[in-house]
Write a protein that holds these residues in place. Structure first.
Motif, short mmCIF file in Angstrom:
data_model
loop_
_atom_site.label_atom_id
_atom_site.label_comp_id
_atom_site.label_asym_id
_atom_site.label_seq_id
_atom_site.Cartn_x
_atom_site.Cartn_y
_atom_site.Cartn_z
N VAL A 24 0.84 -0.99 0.59
CA VAL A 24 -0.06 -0.11 0.37
C VAL A 24 1.01 1.14 0.21
CG1 VAL A 24 -1.64 1.56 0.88
CG2 VAL A 24 -1.84 -1.43 1.07
N SER A 25 1.64 1.36 0.88
CA SER A 25 2.80 2.73 0.46
C SER A 25 3.18 2.54 -0.68
CB SER A 25 4.61 2.24 1.94
OG SER A 25 4.95 1.49 1.20
N ARG A 26 3.35 1.45 -2.01
CA ARG A 26 4.05 2.03 -3.18
C ARG A 26 3.24 3.07 -3.92
NH1 ARG A 26 6.31 -4.46 -5.27
NH2 ARG A 26 8.17 -4.19 -4.30
N VAL A 27 2.00 3.50 -3.09
CA VAL A 27 0.92 4.09 -4.03
C VAL A 27 1.17 5.60 -3.29
CG1 VAL A 27 -1.42 4.93 -4.22
CG2 VAL A 27 -0.59 2.71 -4.48
N ASN A 28 1.21 6.34 -3.79
CA ASN A 28 1.23 7.68 -3.38
C ASN A 28 0.50 8.63 -2.69
OD1 ASN A 28 -0.11 8.46 -5.80
ND2 ASN A 28 1.36 10.13 -6.31
N ALA A 29 0.68 10.01 -1.97
CA ALA A 29 -0.38 9.60 -1.14
C ALA A 29 -1.92 10.55 -1.85
CB ALA A 29 0.53 11.68 -0.44
N ASP A 30 -1.62 11.24 -2.68
CA ASP A 30 -3.22 11.68 -3.88
C ASP A 30 -2.91 9.68 -3.92
OD1 ASP A 30 -0.47 10.90 -6.11
OD2 ASP A 30 -1.52 14.04 -6.41
N SER A 31 -3.03 9.12 -4.30
CA SER A 31 -3.36 7.79 -4.73
C SER A 31 -3.49 7.92 -6.42
CB SER A 31 -4.61 7.55 -4.43
OG SER A 31 -4.71 7.16 -2.96
N THR A 32 -2.59 8.76 -6.91
CA THR A 32 -2.62 8.58 -8.47
C THR A 32 -0.89 8.12 -9.62
OG1 THR A 32 -1.21 11.13 -8.33
CG2 THR A 32 -3.37 11.11 -8.83
N ARG A 33 -0.74 7.14 -8.84
CA ARG A 33 0.73 6.55 -9.37
C ARG A 33 1.21 5.34 -7.53
NH1 ARG A 33 3.19 7.12 -13.44
NH2 ARG A 33 1.54 8.54 -13.66
N TYR A 34 1.73 4.57 -8.65
CA TYR A 34 2.07 3.21 -8.23
C TYR A 34 3.58 3.31 -8.30
CZ TYR A 34 2.58 -1.84 -6.83
OH TYR A 34 3.66 -2.53 -6.29
N ASP A 35 4.32 2.88 -7.47
CA ASP A 35 6.07 2.19 -7.82
C ASP A 35 6.10 1.78 -7.31
OD1 ASP A 35 8.77 2.49 -8.12
OD2 ASP A 35 8.89 4.76 -6.66
N PRO A 36 6.90 0.35 -8.25
CA PRO A 36 7.39 -1.09 -8.26
C PRO A 36 8.30 -1.05 -8.02
CG PRO A 36 6.99 -0.64 -10.39
CD PRO A 36 6.25 1.14 -9.93
N ASP A 37 8.95 0.00 -7.61
CA ASP A 37 10.68 -0.49 -7.24
C ASP A 37 10.71 -0.06 -5.94
OD1 ASP A 37 10.75 -1.08 -9.63
OD2 ASP A 37 11.40 1.27 -10.39
N LEU A 38 9.69 0.27 -4.76
CA LEU A 38 10.04 0.79 -3.61
C LEU A 38 10.07 -0.50 -2.54
CD1 LEU A 38 7.61 3.25 -2.86
CD2 LEU A 38 9.68 3.75 -2.98
N PRO A 39 10.92 -0.44 -1.89
CA PRO A 39 11.68 -1.85 -1.70
C PRO A 39 10.56 -2.72 -0.67
CG PRO A 39 12.03 -0.13 0.05
CD PRO A 39 11.58 0.90 -1.38
N ALA A 40 10.28 -3.88 -1.36
CA ALA A 40 9.15 -4.69 -0.02
C ALA A 40 9.90 -5.93 0.53
CB ALA A 40 8.14 -5.56 -1.23
N PRO A 41 10.37 -5.71 1.74
CA PRO A 41 11.47 -6.85 1.82
C PRO A 41 10.70 -7.47 2.82
CG PRO A 41 11.94 -4.69 4.00
CD PRO A 41 10.67 -4.83 1.75
N SER A 42 9.06 -7.35 3.34
CA SER A 42 8.71 -8.55 3.31
C SER A 42 7.69 -9.84 2.58
CB SER A 42 7.65 -8.39 4.71
OG SER A 42 7.81 -7.15 5.28
N ASP A 43 7.70 -9.24 1.20
CA ASP A 43 8.20 -9.87 -0.38
C ASP A 43 7.92 -12.17 -0.03
OD1 ASP A 43 7.06 -11.27 -2.83
OD2 ASP A 43 7.15 -9.79 -3.79
N PRO A 44 7.12 -12.62 -0.03
CA PRO A 44 7.68 -13.97 -0.01
C PRO A 44 8.48 -14.23 -1.07
CG PRO A 44 5.21 -13.46 0.18
CD PRO A 44 5.90 -12.36 0.09
N SER A 45 8.08 -13.63 -1.99
CA SER A 45 9.95 -14.16 -3.03
C SER A 45 11.43 -13.17 -2.72
CB SER A 45 9.21 -13.28 -4.32
OG SER A 45 9.28 -11.42 -4.70
N GLN A 46 11.43 -12.47 -1.60
CA GLN A 46 12.72 -12.33 -1.03
C GLN A 46 13.15 -13.25 0.10
OE1 GLN A 46 13.43 -9.29 -2.53
NE2 GLN A 46 12.00 -9.62 -3.81
#
Length: 296
Positions: free
Chosen positions: A148-170
């Motif tokens: 959810v934090s990958r979505v910016n403050a006004d919910s207009t953009r998503y950044d897929p490159d922000l870190p997600a250390p809890s992603d099971p794939s990691q």
């Protein structure tokens, strides 16, 4: 919609578009990820039918303006946040149920359920201590927060490159993979869901650009050399590709047509080439499929 466009009745086709959009509007605010997927799936046939009309130059300017106004109100990433936050709450409810249920009843829940949670082979899960469930719950909470934090403050953009250390794939260590196996079973599917939202946003952006290109053609007699020429008369701004973080790629081509695409999940410009051996969702670039055919 397609029938009315073939009959050169652009106003009636727009009325059909409005009717179809009601399927999306009726589900706005409905929680759970499944409801979110149904909502965005309802938009796909509408965008495709709009594209068919653009492909054949069947839309009139007045209806294109109205369609663009409707599409501008669609908030894909706000919808994404609702879907993931409500799924987050549902996951916590499930973990609390498992933790607070007696081990014997917990075993019955697993053995009687369908799919990944069910079957006699899952009954061993009732032996797991509460700590294992609680740690998996915490890891899952972190994952949802990261998405959810990958979505910016006004919910207009998503950044897929922000870190997600809890992603099971990691999870690379065998101990983590074993200990957090509940998360690996339940959260692994979410990467595909995220891809669906990114593809929808790209398709929505490309549709709005294609509408602006057609309106430019109707007004000027041909397509522009660059997308910047559409701003601000026909488009507020050139959309930015979610993956490349650069404007969508556009090239005017001979014969009164054009090429429009985003770079796709591999973040590489592969030239907007469509590989007939690959399915639509496996193409390297996210290509707009409804550019008009070149004139003979």
């Amino acid at each position: 919609m397609r029938t009315h466009l073939v009959l050169h009745d652009s106003p009636a086709a727009y009325a059909d578009f409005q009717d179809g959009l009601q399927a999306y509007r009726a589900l706005l605010g409905e929680p759970t990820l499944i409801a979110g997927l149904v909502r965005i799936s309802a938009l796909n046939p509408l965008l495709n039918a709009v594209g068919d009309g653009l492909n054949t130059h069947a839309w009139e300017d007045a209806e294109l303006i109205r369609i663009d106004q409707n599409l501008a109100k669609l908030a894909v990433w706000q919808d994404f946040k609702l879907a993931f936050e409500s799924e987050h709450a549902g996951a916590n409810w499930m973990y609390e149920l498992l933790i607070k249920t007696s081990p014997w009843k917990r075993g019955g829940l697993f053995s009687g359920g369908p799919g990944v949670w069910g079957g006699s082979e899952m009954t061993f899960l009732f032996l797991l201590p509460q700590r294992v469930y609680r740690d998996n719950q915490l890891q899952g909470n972190r994952y949802f927060d990261e998405m959810v934090s990958r979505v910016n403050a006004d919910s207009t953009r998503y950044d897929p490159d922000l870190p997600a250390p809890s992603d099971p794939s990691q999870m690379t260590g065998w101990l983590d993979q074993y200990y957090f196996f509940l998360n690996r079973m339940s959260l692994g599917v979410f990467s595909a869901v995220i891809d669906r939202y990114v593809v929808l946003q790209t398709q929505l952006d490309e549709t709005r650009v294609a509408i602006a290109l057609e309106r430019y053609r109707l007004a000027r007699g041909g397509f522009p050399e660059m997308l910047a020429e559409l701003v601000p008369e026909f488009l507020p701004a050139v959309p930015v590709d979610t993956y490349s973080k650069m404007p969508l790629i556009y090239r005017r081509k001979e014969g009164g047509t054009f090429l429009l695409y985003g770079v796709g999940k591999n973040r590489t410009d592969d030239g907007g080439v469509i590989d007939p051996k690959l399915g639509e969702r496996k193409q390297l670039d996210d290509v707009w499929l409804y550019a008009p055919p070149p004139a003979l």
